[in-house]
Write a protein that holds these residues in place. Structure first.
Motif, mmCIF file in Angstrom:
data_model
loop_
_atom_site.group_PDB
_atom_site.id
_atom_site.type_symbol
_atom_site.label_atom_id
_atom_site.label_comp_id
_atom_site.label_asym_id
_atom_site.label_seq_id
_atom_site.Cartn_x
_atom_site.Cartn_y
_atom_site.Cartn_z
ATOM 1 N N ILE A 1 1.070 -0.978 0.417
ATOM 2 C CA ILE A 1 0.028 -0.062 0.280
ATOM 3 C C ILE A 1 0.848 1.174 0.087
ATOM 4 O O ILE A 1 -0.035 2.580 0.352
ATOM 5 C CB ILE A 1 -1.404 0.302 1.368
ATOM 6 C CG1 ILE A 1 -0.068 -0.351 2.317
ATOM 7 C CG2 ILE A 1 -2.638 -1.082 0.807
ATOM 8 C CD1 ILE A 1 -1.239 -0.114 4.136
ATOM 9 N N SER A 2 2.297 1.072 0.033
ATOM 10 C CA SER A 2 3.450 1.932 -0.905
ATOM 11 C C SER A 2 3.357 2.889 1.037
ATOM 12 O O SER A 2 2.763 3.881 1.296
ATOM 13 C CB SER A 2 2.549 2.948 -1.467
ATOM 14 O OG SER A 2 3.743 4.519 -1.600
ATOM 15 N N LEU B 1 -3.450 -3.012 -11.033
ATOM 16 C CA LEU B 1 -2.839 -3.640 -11.584
ATOM 17 C C LEU B 1 -2.551 -5.227 -10.948
ATOM 18 O O LEU B 1 -1.849 -5.823 -11.094
ATOM 19 C CB LEU B 1 -1.033 -3.119 -12.209
ATOM 20 C CG LEU B 1 -1.243 -2.076 -13.444
ATOM 21 C CD1 LEU B 1 -0.332 -1.198 -13.596
ATOM 22 C CD2 LEU B 1 -1.706 -2.888 -14.714
ATOM 23 N N LEU B 2 -2.109 -4.856 -9.532
ATOM 24 C CA LEU B 2 -2.253 -5.836 -8.301
ATOM 25 C C LEU B 2 -3.181 -6.631 -8.550
ATOM 26 O O LEU B 2 -3.442 -7.939 -8.549
ATOM 27 C CB LEU B 2 -1.407 -5.507 -6.918
ATOM 28 C CG LEU B 2 -1.998 -5.954 -6.201
ATOM 29 C CD1 LEU B 2 -0.127 -6.770 -5.966
ATOM 30 C CD2 LEU B 2 -1.363 -4.978 -4.513
ATOM 31 N N GLY B 3 -4.521 -6.021 -7.692
ATOM 32 C CA GLY B 3 -5.150 -6.601 -8.758
ATOM 33 C C GLY B 3 -5.508 -7.418 -9.346
ATOM 34 O O GLY B 3 -5.731 -8.753 -9.862
ATOM 35 N N VAL B 4 -5.786 -6.824 -10.543
ATOM 36 C CA VAL B 4 -5.224 -7.792 -11.609
ATOM 37 C C VAL B 4 -4.452 -9.192 -12.128
ATOM 38 O O VAL B 4 -4.512 -10.157 -12.414
ATOM 39 C CB VAL B 4 -5.256 -7.500 -12.946
ATOM 40 C CG1 VAL B 4 -5.104 -7.645 -14.591
ATOM 41 C CG2 VAL B 4 -6.481 -5.885 -13.224
ATOM 42 N N ALA B 5 -3.596 -8.720 -11.783
ATOM 43 C CA ALA B 5 -1.817 -9.530 -11.487
ATOM 44 C C ALA B 5 -2.635 -11.125 -10.466
ATOM 45 O O ALA B 5 -1.929 -12.308 -10.566
ATOM 46 C CB ALA B 5 -1.098 -9.070 -10.890
ATOM 47 N N ASP B 6 -3.158 -10.721 -9.570
ATOM 48 C CA ASP B 6 -3.949 -11.889 -8.317
ATOM 49 C C ASP B 6 -5.010 -12.323 -8.519
ATOM 50 O O ASP B 6 -4.432 -13.354 -8.781
ATOM 51 C CB ASP B 6 -3.707 -10.702 -7.019
ATOM 52 C CG ASP B 6 -4.163 -12.262 -6.238
ATOM 53 O OD1 ASP B 6 -3.533 -12.496 -5.831
ATOM 54 O OD2 ASP B 6 -4.944 -11.601 -5.358
ATOM 55 N N ALA B 7 -5.629 -11.526 -9.490
ATOM 56 C CA ALA B 7 -6.617 -12.591 -10.244
ATOM 57 C C ALA B 7 -6.501 -13.618 -11.012
ATOM 58 O O ALA B 7 -6.657 -14.381 -11.331
ATOM 59 C CB ALA B 7 -7.604 -11.626 -10.855
ATOM 60 N N LEU B 8 -5.342 -13.088 -12.072
ATOM 61 C CA LEU B 8 -4.926 -13.668 -13.254
ATOM 62 C C LEU B 8 -3.939 -14.624 -13.420
ATOM 63 O O LEU B 8 -3.810 -15.369 -13.965
ATOM 64 C CB LEU B 8 -5.129 -12.539 -14.496
ATOM 65 C CG LEU B 8 -6.744 -12.114 -14.539
ATOM 66 C CD1 LEU B 8 -6.132 -11.075 -15.801
ATOM 67 C CD2 LEU B 8 -7.899 -13.264 -14.963
ATOM 68 N N GLY B 9 -2.606 -14.409 -12.543
ATOM 69 C CA GLY B 9 -2.039 -15.522 -12.345
ATOM 70 C C GLY B 9 -1.809 -16.665 -11.797
ATOM 71 O O GLY B 9 -3.226 -17.015 -11.543
ATOM 72 N N SER B 10 -1.307 -17.249 -12.673
ATOM 73 C CA SER B 10 -1.078 -18.782 -12.341
ATOM 74 C C SER B 10 -0.934 -19.388 -10.931
ATOM 75 O O SER B 10 -1.652 -20.107 -10.414
ATOM 76 C CB SER B 10 -0.319 -19.451 -13.607
ATOM 77 O OG SER B 10 1.299 -19.228 -13.264
ATOM 78 N N SER C 1 -5.903 -13.358 0.040
ATOM 79 C CA SER C 1 -5.537 -12.874 -1.548
ATOM 80 C C SER C 1 -5.279 -10.912 -0.906
ATOM 81 O O SER C 1 -5.220 -11.187 0.353
ATOM 82 C CB SER C 1 -6.877 -12.591 -2.318
ATOM 83 O OG SER C 1 -7.827 -11.953 -2.019
ATOM 84 N N PHE C 2 -4.700 -10.807 -2.083
ATOM 85 C CA PHE C 2 -4.365 -9.422 -2.247
ATOM 86 C C PHE C 2 -5.764 -8.188 -2.061
ATOM 87 O O PHE C 2 -5.574 -6.880 -2.294
ATOM 88 C CB PHE C 2 -3.316 -8.718 -3.308
ATOM 89 C CG PHE C 2 -2.222 -9.133 -2.645
ATOM 90 C CD1 PHE C 2 -1.014 -9.137 -1.702
ATOM 91 C CD2 PHE C 2 -1.890 -10.589 -2.817
ATOM 92 C CE1 PHE C 2 0.164 -8.995 -1.916
ATOM 93 C CE2 PHE C 2 0.034 -11.026 -3.368
ATOM 94 C CZ PHE C 2 0.748 -10.695 -2.031
ATOM 95 N N LEU C 3 -6.735 -8.791 -2.654
ATOM 96 C CA LEU C 3 -8.411 -8.017 -2.641
ATOM 97 C C LEU C 3 -8.229 -6.834 -1.705
ATOM 98 O O LEU C 3 -8.453 -5.452 -2.014
ATOM 99 C CB LEU C 3 -9.306 -9.293 -2.933
ATOM 100 C CG LEU C 3 -10.816 -7.808 -3.174
ATOM 101 C CD1 LEU C 3 -10.233 -7.006 -4.093
ATOM 102 C CD2 LEU C 3 -11.274 -8.767 -3.204
ATOM 103 N N PRO C 4 -8.107 -7.309 -0.377
ATOM 104 C CA PRO C 4 -8.312 -6.292 0.613
ATOM 105 C C PRO C 4 -7.377 -5.020 0.541
ATOM 106 O O PRO C 4 -7.890 -3.362 0.692
ATOM 107 C CB PRO C 4 -8.002 -6.584 2.287
ATOM 108 C CG PRO C 4 -7.493 -7.898 1.573
ATOM 109 C CD PRO C 4 -7.495 -8.610 -0.009
ATOM 110 N N PHE C 5 -6.514 -5.335 0.030
ATOM 111 C CA PHE C 5 -4.744 -4.065 0.098
ATOM 112 C C PHE C 5 -5.135 -3.325 -1.912
ATOM 113 O O PHE C 5 -5.421 -2.136 -1.757
ATOM 114 C CB PHE C 5 -3.896 -4.603 -0.076
ATOM 115 C CG PHE C 5 -3.382 -5.402 0.717
ATOM 116 C CD1 PHE C 5 -3.548 -5.014 2.085
ATOM 117 C CD2 PHE C 5 -3.228 -6.525 0.858
ATOM 118 C CE1 PHE C 5 -3.166 -6.112 3.368
ATOM 119 C CE2 PHE C 5 -3.018 -7.735 1.766
ATOM 120 C CZ PHE C 5 -2.936 -6.850 3.250
#
Length: 277
Positions: free
Chosen positions: A21-22, A130-139, A250-254
Motif C-alpha cells: 500500500i506504499s 494492476l495488483l488486483g489484475v495480477a492477483d486474479a489472473l496469475g497462475s 488474497s491481495f484484494l483487501p489491499f
C-alpha cells in the motif's frame, strides 16, 4: 512535539512498508495532518526504511545467510551455479541494479516532483488495479526454485517504480511476481529479499547526506533514529502477519484500500483541503 510526530511516522512506516500500500505515500499524506503539517521528506523516509529492512534481516536471517553462503560457494565451484539459493544471490544483485541506477540519476526528481500528491493519488489507484489484475489472473504455480535471471531483471525493474511514492516497493515487485506466475508467498518473499540491498543503500546514502547537511531535514537525526527503532519493531510484526496471511488470503483487501485511499486523496485535493506540495 517533533519527537512524538517522528515516533508516529515511524509506526506508520513499520505498518505500511511490507503491505502493498506504499509506505512513502502514507508518510507523505499523514505528514500533512500532523501539527507541523509538512512532508517528512525523502530523507526521513529512506532512513526509517533501514529499520524495516533490519526486520527483514531478522525474520529471514537463516535464509539470507544460506543464500550468501551458497552464492560464495558457487563462485568457487563448491556448489553448482544453478543452485536455487546461489541463483537467488545473483538475482538479488541483478534486480538491485535498476533501482540503484535510477535512484542515483533522478534523486532530485524523487525528492521534489514525485512527491506531488496528485501523482501519489493516481499511482495508488493505478497500481492497486494492476495488483488486483495480477492477483486474479496469475497462475500462482511457480515457487522461488523457478526463478530465472530474466525474471530477476523484470522484478528489479518493477521494484524501481517504487521510487515514485504511491507505487509501493513490495507491491510493485509482488505484482510482477504474480504476473509471472509465482505463488503469493513466493512473490512476497522475493520482494522482501530483493529490497534489502536497495533500501539499505538508499538509507545509508540519505543518512550520510543528513549528517553532512543536518539543517536540510525536517526531523533531527535523533528523532529520525527513534522513528527508525519503532519502524523496526512494528515492521517485524507486520512481516510475520503478512507471510501467514498470504498462505490463505488474497491481495484484494489491499487493492480496495489503495483505490479508496487514492480516491479520498483526489477528493481532498479537489476541495483544497490538501495542497499538491
Amino acid at each position: 512535539m517533533h519527537l512524538l510526530e517522528a515516533i508516529f511516522l515511524g509506526i506508520i512506516q513499520g505498518l505500511t512498508e511490507f503491505l502493498p500500500i506504499s509506505s512513502s505515500a502514507h508518510l507523505r499524506i499523514v505528514g500533512e495532518f500532523l501539527p507541523s503539517a509538512q512532508d517528512p521528506g525523502a530523507t526521513f523516509t529512506a532512513i526509517t526504511q533501514i529499520g524495516t529492512e533490519l526486520a527483514v534481516l531478522i525474520y529471514f536471517w537463516k535464509k539470507i545467510v544460506h543464500i550468501i553462503v551458497q552464492w560464495f560457494r558457487s563462485l568457487t565451484g563448491a556448489v553448482p551455479r544453478n543452485d536455487p539459493d546461489a541463483r537467488m544471490g545473483w538475482i538479488v544483485i541483478i534486480g538491485t541494479v535498476p533501482i540503484g541506477v535510477l535512484g542515483f540519476l533522478f534523486q532530485d526528481v524523487i525528492r521534489d516532483t514525485f512527491r506531488n500528491l496528485w501523482l501519489v493519488a493516481i499511482v495508488l489507484i493505478v497500481f492497486g488495479i494492476l495488483l488486483g489484475v495480477a492477483d486474479a489472473l496469475g497462475s500462482r504455480t511457480r515457487t522461488e526454485a523457478d526463478l530465472t535471471y530474466p525474471h530477476g531483471l523484470a522484478l528489479g525493474l518493477a521494484q524501481s517504480l517504487a521510487l515514485i511514492p504511491g507505487v509501493s516497493r513490495s507491491g510493485a515487485t509482488t505484482t510482477m511476481g504474480l504476473a509471472l506466475g509465482y505463488t503469493r508467498p513466493a512473490a512476497a518473499e522475493v520482494a522482501f529479499l530483493l529490497a534489502v540491498p536497495a533500501v539499505f543503500g538508499s538509507g545509508v546514502y540519505e543518512l550520510i547526506q543528513a549528517i553532512e547537511e543536518p539543517g536540510a531535514a525536517v526531523f533531527s537525526l535523533t528523532e529520525t533514529a527513534v522513528a527508525t527503532v519503532f519502524a523496526f519493531g512494528v515492521g517485524l510484526a507486520v512481516i510475520a502477519f503478512l507471510m501467514r496471511y498470504l498462505k490463505r488470503g488474497s491481495f484484494l483487501p489491499f487493492v480496495l484500500y489503495r483505490i479508496a485511499l487514492g480516491g479520498l486523496l483526489i477528493v481532498l485535493l479537489s476541495l483544497g483541503v490538501l495542497q499538491p506540495y
